[in-house]
Design an enzyme around this catalytic site. Structure first.
Site, PDB file in Angstrom:
ATOM      1  N   ASP A 178      63.681  73.354   3.772  1.00  0.00           N
ATOM      2  CA  ASP A 178      63.039  72.379   2.894  1.00  0.00           C
ATOM      3  C   ASP A 178      63.417  70.968   3.348  1.00  0.00           C
ATOM      4  O   ASP A 178      64.592  70.692   3.625  1.00  0.00           O
ATOM      5  CB  ASP A 178      63.477  72.608   1.455  1.00  0.00           C
ATOM      6  CG  ASP A 178      62.666  71.784   0.471  1.00  0.00           C
ATOM      7  OD1 ASP A 178      61.613  72.271   0.036  1.00  0.00           O
ATOM      8  OD2 ASP A 178      63.091  70.666   0.142  1.00  0.00           O
ATOM      9  N   ILE A 179      62.414  70.079   3.452  1.00  0.00           N
ATOM     10  CA  ILE A 179      62.697  68.688   3.827  1.00  0.00           C
ATOM     11  C   ILE A 179      63.393  68.000   2.658  1.00  0.00           C
ATOM     12  O   ILE A 179      62.882  68.003   1.532  1.00  0.00           O
ATOM     13  CB  ILE A 179      61.397  67.942   4.188  1.00  0.00           C
ATOM     14  CG1 ILE A 179      60.694  68.631   5.364  1.00  0.00           C
ATOM     15  CG2 ILE A 179      61.689  66.483   4.524  1.00  0.00           C
ATOM     16  CD1 ILE A 179      59.356  68.011   5.717  1.00  0.00           C
ATOM     17  N   ASN A 186      57.471  60.205   0.004  1.00  0.00           N
ATOM     18  CA  ASN A 186      56.103  59.911  -0.439  1.00  0.00           C
ATOM     19  C   ASN A 186      56.063  58.696  -1.359  1.00  0.00           C
ATOM     20  O   ASN A 186      55.183  57.829  -1.241  1.00  0.00           O
ATOM     21  CB  ASN A 186      55.518  61.122  -1.166  1.00  0.00           C
ATOM     22  CG  ASN A 186      54.933  62.150  -0.214  1.00  0.00           C
ATOM     23  OD1 ASN A 186      54.487  61.820   0.884  1.00  0.00           O
ATOM     24  ND2 ASN A 186      54.946  63.405  -0.616  1.00  0.00           N
ATOM     25  N   ASP A 195      52.536  62.714   5.147  1.00  0.00           N
ATOM     26  CA  ASP A 195      51.743  63.615   5.987  1.00  0.00           C
ATOM     27  C   ASP A 195      52.162  63.520   7.446  1.00  0.00           C
ATOM     28  O   ASP A 195      52.185  64.527   8.163  1.00  0.00           O
ATOM     29  CB  ASP A 195      50.258  63.277   5.853  1.00  0.00           C
ATOM     30  CG  ASP A 195      49.684  63.705   4.512  1.00  0.00           C
ATOM     31  OD1 ASP A 195      50.366  64.441   3.785  1.00  0.00           O
ATOM     32  OD2 ASP A 195      48.551  63.278   4.196  1.00  0.00           O
ATOM     33  N   GLU A 221      56.612  70.890   1.205  1.00  0.00           N
ATOM     34  CA  GLU A 221      57.536  70.491   2.278  1.00  0.00           C
ATOM     35  C   GLU A 221      58.445  71.633   2.688  1.00  0.00           C
ATOM     36  O   GLU A 221      59.499  71.420   3.291  1.00  0.00           O
ATOM     37  CB  GLU A 221      58.365  69.281   1.820  1.00  0.00           C
ATOM     38  CG  GLU A 221      59.373  69.565   0.729  1.00  0.00           C
ATOM     39  CD  GLU A 221      58.806  69.474  -0.673  1.00  0.00           C
ATOM     40  OE1 GLU A 221      59.597  69.321  -1.614  1.00  0.00           O
ATOM     41  OE2 GLU A 221      57.566  69.547  -0.837  1.00  0.00           O
TER      42      GLU A 221
END
Length: 299
Positions: A178-179, A186, A195, A221
């Site tokens: 997971d980022i 964002n 993106d 993500e």
């Protein structure tokens, strides 16, 4: 959003397809009417037989077949050749009809019909083979698109489910990556920047993909990594994490939290996924930017 694709003839007057189709219908009606009028004027109406009705049915079927061919939207040259060959078959039937009514010599009509029929069938066979290849190519493309995430270019969740079924009877390692703080990325830099981070992730992760290493975007993500048969699993996971952290995302720093589950042959894939999810939660609770191994679950 609901998109409907109608299986109907492209028959707008201004379209080339519509004009060509109308010309074929007009030609068929004209030739059939001409044969009928000539027969009524100079023929013997008592000689109308079953052969005439068979040819009439054949002409009708050929017109219907040509019409159905216009339902296929394609600029491929082989489709045009297919339609031309159908037109030849139509004229072959018209020639047979004229011969059956004795408007022309039957032997002459048979020769004309054969000269039109044989090359038409050869072109149809050739065009059909090309069309099958065209359909297969587009089918494979459609399947590939249905299994690919559009943004990252990685396999999507649907493809992941297929791989999980393959893993069911095998040993392997399942990772959920997971980022870290992606929502903050964002909110701070905008969704376009988010993106871009995901696209860069896709490029980085795709470089690790091999026959025994499967990587997909499982949602948002989050990315899923399957390493079959535990081939250097620990080294692969560390290299993935390092590569992403060192990746170029402009001024945006990206790190990964990774949950890892080791699956034995007798373990279920769903249990391994649960274990990896729990390990990911532990990694986030431990401050993120780390790798955590989950305990083994069995079904």
């Amino acid at each position: 959003m609901n998109f409907k694709i109608h299986d109907k003839l492209i028959h707008e007057v201004e379209s080339p397809e519509g004009l060509l189709y109308r010309m074929i219908i007009i030609y068929t009606c004209f030739m059939t009417a001409l044969i009928a009028i000539l027969f009524l004027v100079i023929g013997d109406t008592t000689k109308i037989n079953f052969y005439f009705f068979i040819n009439s049915c054949t002409v009708t079927v050929m017109v219907w077949f040509i019409r159905k061919s216009f339902n296929i939207f394609s600029r491929d040259i082989h489709l045009l050749a297919f339609r031309v060959s159908l037109f030849f078959l139509l004229n072959s039937s018209l020639a047979s009809m004229a011969g059956g009514l004795n408007l022309i010599d039957r032997d002459t009509a048979s020769v004309i019909a054969a000269l039109l029929y044989v090359p038409a069938m050869l072109v149809i066979i050739h065009s059909f083979n090309k069309f099958i290849a065209y359909v297969n190519h587009n089918y494979k493309s459609a399947v590939s698109l249905s299994l690919t995430d559009e943004l990252t270019g990685l396999p999507n969740r649907r493809h992941l489910n297929v791989k999980l079924r393959e893993l069911e009877s095998r040993a392997g390692t399942i990772c959920i990556a997971d980022i870290d703080h992606f929502k903050k990325i964002n909110d701070t830099y905008g969704h376009e920047a988010g993106d871009k981070v995901l696209r860069n992730m896709g490029l980085r992760l795709s470089s690790f993909v091999k026959d025994e290493i499967f990587i997909s975007r499982s949602g948002g993500e989050e990315f899923a990594i399957i390493i079959f048969d535990n081939t250097n699993a620990e080294d692969v996971i560390r290299n993935i994490k390092t590569s992403v952290s060192d990746g170029c995302n402009g001024s945006i720093g990206v790190t990964l939290s990774i949950g890892v589950a080791i699956k034995q042959k007798e373990d279920s894939s769903s249990a391994a996924i649960t274990s990896a999810d729990n390990a990911l939660y532990q990694a986030k609770s431990a401050g993120r930017d780390c790798i955590m191994y989950g305990q083994r679950y069995r079904r």
